[in-house]
Design an enzyme around this catalytic site. Structure first.
Site, short mmCIF file in Angstrom:
data_model
loop_
_atom_site.label_atom_id
_atom_site.label_comp_id
_atom_site.label_asym_id
_atom_site.label_seq_id
_atom_site.Cartn_x
_atom_site.Cartn_y
_atom_site.Cartn_z
N HIS A 6 39.67 -34.89 28.00
CA HIS A 6 37.89 -34.08 27.15
C HIS A 6 37.32 -34.51 26.21
CE1 HIS A 6 41.76 -32.46 25.21
NE2 HIS A 6 40.93 -32.17 24.46
N LEU A 56 45.91 -32.74 31.58
CA LEU A 56 46.33 -32.94 30.72
C LEU A 56 48.11 -33.18 30.75
CD1 LEU A 56 45.10 -30.28 28.03
CD2 LEU A 56 44.97 -32.77 27.81
N GLY A 99 47.48 -30.37 23.79
CA GLY A 99 47.37 -29.48 25.16
C GLY A 99 48.61 -30.71 26.37
N ASN A 128 45.92 -30.67 15.26
CA ASN A 128 44.36 -29.94 15.02
C ASN A 128 44.65 -28.06 15.15
OD1 ASN A 128 43.56 -28.53 17.22
ND2 ASN A 128 42.47 -30.70 17.93
N ILE A 130 44.96 -26.21 17.21
CA ILE A 130 43.65 -25.62 18.01
C ILE A 130 43.23 -25.99 19.69
CG2 ILE A 130 41.25 -24.74 18.09
CD1 ILE A 130 42.33 -23.65 16.26
N SER A 329 70.55 -41.28 48.07
CA SER A 329 70.44 -41.05 49.39
C SER A 329 68.73 -41.78 49.96
CB SER A 329 70.04 -39.56 49.24
OG SER A 329 69.78 -38.54 50.73
N GLU A 363 60.51 -36.17 38.92
CA GLU A 363 59.32 -36.70 39.87
C GLU A 363 57.96 -36.40 39.93
OE1 GLU A 363 62.61 -34.13 41.77
OE2 GLU A 363 61.19 -33.58 40.38
N PHE A 389 59.21 -32.68 47.96
CA PHE A 389 59.35 -32.42 46.56
C PHE A 389 58.00 -33.45 46.28
CE2 PHE A 389 63.96 -31.86 46.40
CZ PHE A 389 64.06 -30.84 46.08
#
Length: 623
Positions: A6, A56, A99, A128, A130, A329, A363, A389
């Site tokens: 962002h 994020l 974030g 920050n 915020i 597996s 994962e 998954f």
């Protein structure tokens, strides 16, 4: 890497100021239709953008993958060089936010990065305090420094100057120190003020995503010494100064190229291999190493995939990967004696340049790390877990599809064939959901030979038609069929009707054997029946119309699709007269043979569906 996508405007501005592909008009066009400056950075759209980011945590985990790829690539081409002295040594930098740090994928990835002691990785954390909803104290109070140190990271903290901004000299010193730490990743914590120096909204959540008001913008410009009446106006001397970065970059590049040419002269065979891999070509005669399986055997496709992988490992050194704690597996261990582990790890087979990656139960991070490995270039990565998954991996899978990254996901336990594990581990909606993702190719081979063919096709496509692929593999054994190269076309006639077909049975994976048994019943009853295997509907839809018509002729409207999963993705192929034999509810616990009978995935159920489809096609034709 800008994980905090962002904040991309700051990245675009730097690219403009330093002269790397953007002009002032591109900054003015920020977040508008058709611009190269969208609201989050997009790989392949804007020069200088290393990855698409914004969800994020994704960029941070992708950076971890880049750092792992850099180490593996160094091992391929220059393993004997002293630390920091190889032409393949470089630092991966990532800008992260609070974030990012709160996302689960971030913790998964940074935990693995610390375990791997990735000394070529530096994160710059914009602390920050915020977030979008206000102060981070509303939802977050952990000790970030202690957390990273506990994960094995080196941490530096840079406090703001009295003015409220970070002093450039202190920042530079921290970056130089972080780059010098070669035995572990580094986190540089920057104590910043969001929106600085806006007089009223600085330090508040208003500055997170809301444009400054006219008054606030004017006041901020005055504080910075700018004319508040001027917009998108950059003094020529500023551009002259900032674009000296290109001169410095060119000088550094020329210096590196001299070292690189010296490396080429000293290592001609490695240089030849480097050129091949950079060109995304595969070694000569690699196809001859792919095993061919004998019809009549019963082999789980997960086992067949493992045998193909082992065979390829001997001739394709750039192929590496592992699994999220299910390697035994999944049969994903390409080399048991060579595990990608840092120096000092006591496990047998540990090698800082090893081929087999133990991702741990991570994962989501595994998917994002694979994206980073692929973006870095120079190698081919795969990763394995159970199909159910894939849900944990969805954001990373979506990012791979957006960027067209040729990653290879191996997903075993692909149906109710998981049996006794019960409904939590039996995928139902996953295949349809993955097929709904634009640009993602889902491959579900019917048997061992189809598995070998699709592996070949995926490797070929990595250079010719790059895209992410997921191979869904069976836990239970399936009968081996005659090999057919048309499996690489995504759909083909696996067994032809004795006459012009009255009905077509199409299936994927282990259900192809059910279709073949149903065909025998129908043919014995005088109903000409064609069986089509559809290992990859995306590949099939790419084929010329003439080929698709030859496999699924429009004149044969009686069709039955068979798949032990949600029916959602098959209606476009069966049409209004067709039937789908699938599962539109969650599974149950029990032996897989019992589950297939109880859920109606039997030859008899397919025969009944075929007869219904034939009657429906007849009625519709009459009408």
């Amino acid at each position: 890497m800008l994980s905090a996508g962002h904040a991309c405007l700051s990245q675009y501005i730097q690219l403009y100021l330093t002269g790397y592909g953007l002009e002032l008009a591109d900054i003015e066009a920020y977040r508008t239709w058709g611009s190269v400056t969208p609201g989050h950075p997009e790989f392949g759209l804007t020069a200088g953008i290393e990855t698409t980011s914004g969800p994020l945590g994704q960029g941070a985990a992708t950076a971890v993958g880049m750092a792992m790829a850099a180490r593996y690539e160094r091992g391929l081409f220059d393993p004997g060089a002293e630390p920091g002295q190889s032409v393949f040594d470089h630092t991966i930098w990532a800008m992260v936010s609070d974030g990012d740090l709160q996302e689960g994928v971030y913790l998964e990835a940074t935990s693995l990065a610390g375990h791997q002691k990735l000394g070529n990785l530096v994160f710059l954390y914009d602390d920050n305090r915020i977030c979008n909803d206000g102060s981070t104290l509303a939802a977050w109070s952990e000790n970030v420094v202690a957390r990273h140190e506990a994960c094995g990271w080196h941490v530096l903290e840079v406090e703001p100057a009295p003015s409220g901004d970070i002093a450039p000299q202190e920042l530079l010193a921290a970056l130089i120190e972080a780059k010098s730490i070669l035995d572990r990743p580094s986190l540089v914590v920057l104590r910043t003020t969001i929106g600085w120096p806006a007089p009223t909204v600085g330090g508040t959540s208003v500055a997170h995503g809301t444009p400054l008001t006219t008054e606030e913008l004017a006041a901020t410009k005055r504080l910075l010494g700018f004319d508040p009446e001027r917009f998108f106006d950059v003094d020529p001397e500023v551009i002259e100064y900032t674009r000296r970065a290109r001169e410095r970059g060119q000088a550094l590049r020329q210096s590196w190229e001299k070292r690189f040419e010296r490396w080429r002269r000293e290592h001609p065979l490695r240089a030849e291999e480097f050129d091949r891999i950079q060109a995304k070509s595969l070694p000569p005669h690699w196809r001859s190493k792919v095993p061919i399986f004998q019809p009549g055997e019963y082999i789980p496709t997960r086992v067949a995939s493992g045998r193909v992988l082992t065979a390829l490992g001997g001739v394709v050194p750039e192929l590496w990967g592992g699994a999220a704690d299910v390697a035994a597996s999944m049969n994903t261990t390409i080399d048991e004696s060579s595990h990608f582990l840092p120096e000092g790890n006591p496990l047998p087979g540990g090698d800082r340049y090893g081929r087999t990656v133990n991702f741990g139960v991570r994962e989501h991070a595994m998917g994002a790390i694979m994206n980073g490995v692929t973006l870095h270039g120079g190698t081919r990565i795969y990763g394995g877990t159970y199909l159910v998954f894939a849900d944990y991996m969805q954001p990373a899978l979506r990012m791979a599809a957006m960027m067209g990254l040729p990653v290879i996901h191996l997903w075993s336990h692909d149906s109710i064939g998981v049996g006794e594990n019960g409904m939590t581990h039996q995928p139902i909606e996953q295949l349809a959901g993955l097929r709904a993702m634009p640009g993602f190719n889902v491959v579900r081979p019917a048997d061992a030979n189809e598995t070998a063919v699709v592996w070949e096709e995926i490797l070929r496509r990595q250079s010719e038609r790059p895209a992410p692929h997921g191979i869904a593999l069976t836990r239970q054994a399936t009968p081996v069929l005659e090999i057919n190269p048309d499996a690489a076309r995504g759909g083909y006639v696996v067994h032809e009707a004795t006459d012009d077909p009255a009905v077509i049975l199409m299936a994927t994976g282990s259900e192809v054997q059910i279709a073949l048994r149903a065909q025998q019943i129908l043919e014995d009853d005088g109903t000409a029946t064609r069986v089509v295997s559809m290992p990859c509907v995306e590949w099939f839809c790419e084929q010329p119309a003439t080929y698709r018509e030859s496999v699924l002729p429009r004149t044969v409207r009686a069709r039955v699709a068979i798949e032990a999963a949600a029916s959602l993705s098959w209606h476009r192929f069966v049409g209004d007269a067709g039937r789908v034999v699938g599962i539109d509810r969650f599974g149950e616990c029990g032996p897989y043979e019992l589950l297939y009978r109880r859920f109606g995935l039997t030859p008899e159920a397919v025969v009944a569906g075929a007869r219904e489809a034939i009657e429906a096609a007849r009625v519709h034709t009459t009408i």
